[in-house]
Scaffold this motif. Structure first.
Motif, short mmCIF file in Angstrom:
data_model
loop_
_atom_site.label_atom_id
_atom_site.label_comp_id
_atom_site.label_asym_id
_atom_site.label_seq_id
_atom_site.Cartn_x
_atom_site.Cartn_y
_atom_site.Cartn_z
N TYR A 185 -1.43 5.25 -8.17
CA TYR A 185 -0.73 4.77 -6.98
C TYR A 185 -1.69 4.71 -5.79
N VAL A 186 -2.44 5.79 -5.59
CA VAL A 186 -3.42 5.84 -4.50
C VAL A 186 -4.52 4.80 -4.73
N ALA A 187 -4.98 4.66 -5.97
CA ALA A 187 -6.04 3.69 -6.28
C ALA A 187 -5.60 2.27 -5.91
N GLN A 188 -4.35 1.92 -6.23
CA GLN A 188 -3.91 0.56 -5.90
C GLN A 188 -3.80 0.39 -4.39
N LEU A 189 -3.44 1.44 -3.67
CA LEU A 189 -3.39 1.33 -2.20
C LEU A 189 -4.80 1.12 -1.63
N VAL A 190 -5.78 1.82 -2.17
CA VAL A 190 -7.16 1.67 -1.70
C VAL A 190 -7.67 0.26 -1.99
#
Length: 158
Positions: A85-90
């Motif tokens: 989830y965090v990776a896709q936001l980055v």
């Protein structure tokens, strides 16, 4: 120290997800200051949307992304899925500066292809615990796949 009533705690846990998505949106918004000028100066494929459409679409998608992450977190799913989830936001936050601010269309294409994968993996991981949180990511995935095709066409045409 006063305690927060139980009925208010769950909605308050939404705030970190909203904040994380807002950061991605703000990074993109700051990098897109000249987006309309850049976009109108590009050779665009016939399937390119009008520039005014991006703001409303992303507003709805960002809300869905925040709600998706929050619902997944509340479902007590595997916390390792939140890494995706965090990776896709980055990756999401990186695309606009790459494309509009840097004019690095090919690098932006690589970024958005990785974003597509990260969203798909996030949705698949979320689905194990919360079908609703996974489903909320599907419009986002559909839009980024469309944007990937648009980015690829811009690389070819420009």
């Amino acid at each position: 120290m006063p305690t927060i009533p139980r009925r208010l705690r769950a909605p308050l846990t939404f705030l970190p997800f909203l904040a994380a998505v807002a950061v991605a949106a703000i990074v993109g918004g700051l990098a897109a200051a000249d987006a309309r000028t850049v976009y109108s100066g590009l050779e665009l494929p016939p399937f390119a949307p009008p520039a005014w459409l991006f703001g409303p679409v992303w507003t709805v998608l960002y809300i869905g992304i925040a709600v998706s992450g929050w619902l997944y977190w509340r479902s007590n799913g595997d916390r390792r899925a939140l890494v995706w989830y965090v990776a896709q936001l980055v990756l999401n936050a990186a695309w606009t500066p790459l494309f509009f601010a840097a004019g690095a269309y090919t690098v932006a294409l690589v970024d958005i292809a990785l974003l597509d994968v990260a969203i798909a993996v996030t949705a698949l991981r979320f689905r194990r615990t919360s079908r609703v949180s996974a489903a909320l990511l599907l419009p986002y995935l559909a839009w980024t796949l469309y944007a990937t095709a648009l980015n690829a066409a811009i690389v070819v045409l420009n």
